[in-house]
Design a protein around this motif. Structure first.
Motif, short mmCIF file in Angstrom:
data_model
loop_
_atom_site.label_atom_id
_atom_site.label_comp_id
_atom_site.label_asym_id
_atom_site.label_seq_id
_atom_site.Cartn_x
_atom_site.Cartn_y
_atom_site.Cartn_z
N ARG A 274 -90.33 -8.05 44.96
CA ARG A 274 -91.01 -8.79 46.13
C ARG A 274 -92.25 -8.13 46.45
NH1 ARG A 274 -87.56 -12.20 44.92
NH2 ARG A 274 -86.17 -12.98 46.36
N ARG B 59 -87.20 -18.59 45.78
CA ARG B 59 -88.33 -18.64 46.83
C ARG B 59 -89.36 -19.76 46.18
NH1 ARG B 59 -91.17 -13.25 47.03
NH2 ARG B 59 -91.69 -13.33 49.09
N HIS C 290 -90.13 -12.41 41.25
CA HIS C 290 -90.97 -12.36 42.50
C HIS C 290 -90.53 -13.87 43.20
CE1 HIS C 290 -93.78 -11.31 45.25
NE2 HIS C 290 -94.10 -12.53 45.60
N ASP D 177 -90.64 -1.82 47.56
CA ASP D 177 -90.18 -3.42 47.71
C ASP D 177 -89.75 -4.10 46.56
OD1 ASP D 177 -92.79 -3.29 47.53
OD2 ASP D 177 -93.07 -4.69 49.18
#
Length: 992
Positions: free
Chosen positions: A621, A663, A659, A618
């Protein structure tokens, strides 16, 4: 099947059972060229739990193998099976018998930690590998470890008295020397133990001549199984016959080992020769004097040590003239005895008309620093500047010591034939063991095929000298396939039969060393991994991501930085240096620098082009990578302490930037990450802000909103900022050479008295002190929280504002070490190619550096501090980027007797220790060394700590109120102007 196995292990084993992707990725590597993903990991809490884990695996037919420090260089401790990690819990010194000089030890005991416990008896374990600060007793037994001290004390097999072992089928027994009477008793008892003993006895008796004639009679024969230990003349010693079997025969549960007295005094003689082969020629003459250690190093290693700053300044000047050196260590009960032994050697070699150059070191500190140059060989040679990366794979062959010089010449010729001629040659020359790392190209099939051809030729060369393919690191996968070249097919068939006695179904670390299959035994033996299988870097060609940092030491490639770790494991040391504080608290592989580096490489492996068998898929993330990096303190200790300079603080910032891209971030990133902005706003009414953030009840709300742990006290803002005070006094007061005093956010807003003290010291020294005309920031808090786009903009504004002064050559003095480290290190890597950024990097100094370089006369007056004592905590970023030597010299010149603590990171590390979820690790790190050292300091001792984090942590856990160097110098050099700290920080600064 893995889920059923996981369920049964978790239900029955007293320990930690991990089948998650992150753990499997971590344990897919050791320190070798190989990668094999395990089925799962078991961390037993006690020996019995490990026994139960093997039982569960047996019921499921799953392979098992043991792991200690994970530093194997031949692929011994990575495999497709269940790995048992002994190092977290099973590390006890069970008992010690000082009179008989022996100890009973669990397999996970770290060698340095064990020797520290034994020091009260003035005893130690004889063998001492260069990984002594991380390797475990179980790993040393599995590998038959040696080290430099084996010259005097032999291999690990010579230290093992008896062992408790477990076979895969569940037989648990003690093994050791076996008399005829004991052998008969074992057979009479019957059962599986009797079956094993009888089969081993018959195997040896049927092949006495073969075993006696085909084993090289040299001090460093590590390759192959120790069948010769079962010869009648060697007491049918079952314990020593299992040492060095690399977890392929049994699981070691406990070991009783012999100890040796710690040499009370040591001396070091260094002999210089024209080249390394000439040094090899001299070994027999030197070895006759029975030194404790006899090591060889060549000029390539020394040149690398100079370029890479492996050695402290001035240490290498102790070497005599030459291009190859022997380092000869003697011991004695008195200093005179140790020196006399060295003198006898020198008298002997000077009888020769063409004797070597000589250095005789009599300063223990200098001796140890020079010795560490040799111990750092692997790290120093891994990434030679301007050259290709180097690898193990043929790094520890051994030959008879009296033939070493000729072997070195032939081996150098072989290296040149294959165009590997730049390799450094060094090692345990007194026992004929030669270490090297070679520029094998293991990234593509063509390079791997060339590697295979070379090692086959090298194996035949060693065999022609009557040597051993491995003289220290074992066979594993690197050399298991080559054993027929050394021993011949018949002996290798015996190895397979011996393996079958213990492990008929090949469930113990399968494919390593030998196979129980009775088949042909030429190179390429079925059942044993080929030396060019499972290569870690083969096929690792991930697409290069766009990054914020530029990674100049890694060819501008994050993928190379992620793969930089070579697995030495120094980050797993429990004492000394800075790295890795979170590992020292948790003793978890994933919270060591090495574990995090492995996870980052596995993350990149899971991207397009990264290779097959990816575990982490992934990318940026990844929750597994985030979990491991979350407890990284970003202390930069690894940047300075890691032998290959893995910079996990930078990698963490890079990861966090990706990451959290688009977000939501943790609350602490908005509170502490943007601290410089909030501090500027608080400056309008610092008293009101302090009242709000410290009012009962309200403080809890503020902490919750900012992601701060409730157990932390928020720092108080000063009533007047440093920059405001500087403007109020009218700016510069001295008409001398200009300098810029950097008003970092911490000094400026919380401890401005430090800045005022620095101004007094610098002005007393005759300098015109200036400060930036507008509020600026280095961007540290944005970097540490991975807000790199913002950090870049903040830094750009700062550089542009300072550019006129930088271009005029004006120095910048940084009082906060972490901010100075940004200017010196992070800025050039974040804003690469900007000449003003490069100027800022080169023109930034610590206060101590600047005074020593530009104003030594200001600190050479009769020392007013004579008789004053201090202990100093080095800030981690200072330790990593510029060191503490200048501070030590300044303190000496002003008459302060300072002890520089070697207790590791303070544990606060900027925002880390304030953040929710980090408190236990933060205070755990402080309790490991710093807090006890401060609490135990004599009354009246000044506590020095230049870092805001260090001072805050010391105040949080002790009664001391630490000082900055600037404050101490202001007291000593301009006492008539000495003032108090800000009201928020008033308190005595000494230990009470």
């Amino acid at each position: 099947m893995s889920q059923t196995l996981l369920r049964d292990l978790a239900a029955r084993v007293d320990g930690e059972v991990r089948f998650d992707a992150g753990s499997r990725a971590d344990y897919a590597h050791d320190a070798s060229n190989y990668r094999q993903v395990p089925i799962g990991v078991v961390v037993p809490r006690n020996v019995d739990a490990a026994v139960e884990a093997v039982a569960v695996c047996r019921e499921h037919g799953v392979p098992v193998f043991s792991r200690g420090g994970g530093t194997s260089l031949a692929g011994q401790c990575c495999n497709t099976g269940v790995v048992i990690d002994w190092s977290k819990y099973c590390r006890r010194l069970v008992s010690a018998d000082p009179e008989r000089q022996r100890a009973l030890v669990e397999p996970g005991a770290c060698l340095d930690d064990l020797n520290a416990e034994l020091s009260k008896f003035k005893l130690m374990v004889g063998p001492k590998p260069s990984t002594h600060d991380t390797c475990t007793i179980g790993g040393m037994i599995g590998n038959n470890s040696c080290g430099a001290s084996a010259q005097a004390y032999g291999k690990m097999a010579d230290s093992v008295i008896r062992m408790e072992v477990l076979t895969y089928d569940g037989t648990r027994m003690w093994v050791g020397p076996t008399s005829k009477e004991e052998y008969d008793r074992i057979l009479a008892e019957g059962g599986r133990r009797a079956e094993i003993y009888r089969a081993a006895y018959d195997l040896v008796q049927e092949n006495l001549a073969l075993i006696r004639t085909r084993y090289p009679d040299i001090p460093r024969r590590i390759s192959g199984y120790n069948l010769d230990a079962l010869l009648p003349e060697k007491g049918f010693n079952f314990a020593r016959a299992l040492v060095g079997s690399e977890s392929t025969l049994v699981t070691v549960l406990q070991a009783e080992i012999s100890l040796v007295p710690v040499p009370a005094y040591q001396s070091l003689v260094v002999l210089g020769y024209d080249d390394i082969a000439a040094a090899g020629d001299a070994v027999p003459t030197v070895a006759r004097h029975e030194p404790l250690a006899l090591e060889g190093i060549d000029d390539t290693l020394i040149d690398l040590a100079r370029v890479e700053h492996v050695a402290k300044q001035g240490v290498l000047s102790e070497l005599p003239e030459g291009s190859g050196w022997l380092m000869v260590r003697f011991g004695g009960d008195t200093r005179e005895e140790a020196d006399e032994r060295a003198d006898r050697l020198l008298s002997d070699i000077h009888r020769s008309e063409h004797g070597p150059g000589v250095s005789f070191l009599d300063d223990p500190g200098e001796e140890e620093r020079l010795w560490k140059v040799r111990e750092a060989g692997l790290g120093a040679t891994a990434y030679p500047p301007g050259g290709p990366d180097t690898h193990e794979g043929w790094e520890d062959a051994a030959v008879p010591p009296d033939r070493l010089g000729d072997y070195l010449r032939d081996f150098r010729g072989l290296l040149e034939e294959f165009d590997y001629g730049s390799a450094s040659l060094y090692g345990h020359f007194g026992q004929g063991c030669v270490h090297t790392r070679i520029a094998f190209d293991l990234d593509d099939p063509g390079g791997a095929e060339k590697y295979r051809r070379f090692v086959e030729r090298a194996a035949r060369l060693v065999a022609s000298y009557g040597g051993s393919l491995s003289g220290e690191h074992g066979d594993g996968q690197s050399r298991g396939e080559l054993l027929p070249i050394m021993f011949g097919d018949e002996v290798v068939q015996l190895f397979g039969r011996y393996k079958k006695i213990f492990d008929p179904d090949d469930r113990m670390n399968p494919g390593k060393v030998a196979s129980p299959r009775e088949a042909e035994t030429a190179v390429g033996t079925p059942g044993v991994f080929r030396l060019d299988e499972n290569l870690d870097h083969l096929g690792y060609h991930p697409a290069e991501p766009r990054t914020y940092f530029h990674y100049p030491e890694d060819h501008g490639r994050f993928t190379h930085a992620a793969a930089r770790c070579v697995g030495i494991g120094k980050c797993r040391s429990s004492s000394g240096g800075v790295m890795c504080p979170s590992y020292r608290v948790t003793r978890e592989e994933k919270h060591a620098t090495r574990g995090r580096a492995r996870l980052l490489m596995e993350m990149m492996r899971g991207t397009p082009g990264g290779g097959e068998d990816a575990v982490i898929t992934d990318g940026w993330r990844s929750k597994d990578v985030h979990e491991a990096l979350d407890l990284c303190l970003a202390c930069k200790g690894c940047r300075g302490d890691c032998p290959v300079n893995v910079d996990m603080a930078t990698y963490k910032a890079e990861f966090l930037a990706h990451h959290y891209h688009w977000r939501p971030r943790p609350l602490s990133h908005y509170s502490m990450g943007w601290l410089p902005l909030w501090a500027r706003l608080a400056a309008a009414a610092p008293g009101a802000v302090n009242a709000l953030t410290h009012a009962p009840g309200l403080d809890r709300v503020v902490k919750r909103a900012g992601g701060v742990d409730q157990r932390r006290e928020l720092p108080r803002f000063a009533s007047e900022r440093l920059t405001d005070w500087f403007k109020r006094r009218g700016g510069p007061q001295v008409d001398g050479p200009s300098i810029v005093l950097w008003p970092d956010s911490f000094t400026n807003n919380f401890h401005p008295a430090i800045g005022r003290a620095a101004v007094r010291v610098l002005e007393t020294a005759g300098f015109r002190v200036e400060m930036p005309p507008v509020p600026l920031c280095c961007g540290l808090t944005w970097i540490s929280t991975g807000q790199l786009a913002t950090a870049g903009r903040v830094l750009r504004r700062t550089v542009d504002a300072l550019a006129p002064r930088l271009r005029a050559g004006v120095p910048v003095i940084a009082l906060e070490p972490s901010c100075g480290a940004v200017f010196r290190s992070d800025a050039p890597e974040l804003l690469a190619g900007d000449p003003d950024v490069e100027r800022l990097s080169k023109q930034t100094h610590s206060l101590a550096e600047f005074l020593l370089d530009r104003a030594p006369q200001a600190i050479t007056a009769p020392p007013p501090g004579t008789g004053r004592t201090a202990i100093a905590q080095t800030h981690c970023h200072q330790h990593a980027i510029w060191g503490f030597e200048a501070d030590t010299e300044v303190l000496r010149r002003v008459g302060v007797q300072a002890e520089v603590l070697d207790e590791g990171c303070c544990g606060l590390a900027g925002n880390f220790g304030f953040e929710r979820g980090h408190y236990e690790v933060s205070v755990g790190a402080a309790e490991l060394g710093l807090w006890p050292a401060v609490r135990d300091a004599d009354p009246g001792t000044t506590v020095l700590a230049d870092g805001f984090s260090c001072r805050t942590q010391i105040e949080a856990g002790t009664r001391a109120k630490p000082k900055h160097l600037a404050e101490l110098l202001a007291e000593l050099l301009c006492p008539e102007e000495a003032g108090e700290r800000t009201p928020a920080a008033k308190a005595p600064t000494e230990v009470s």
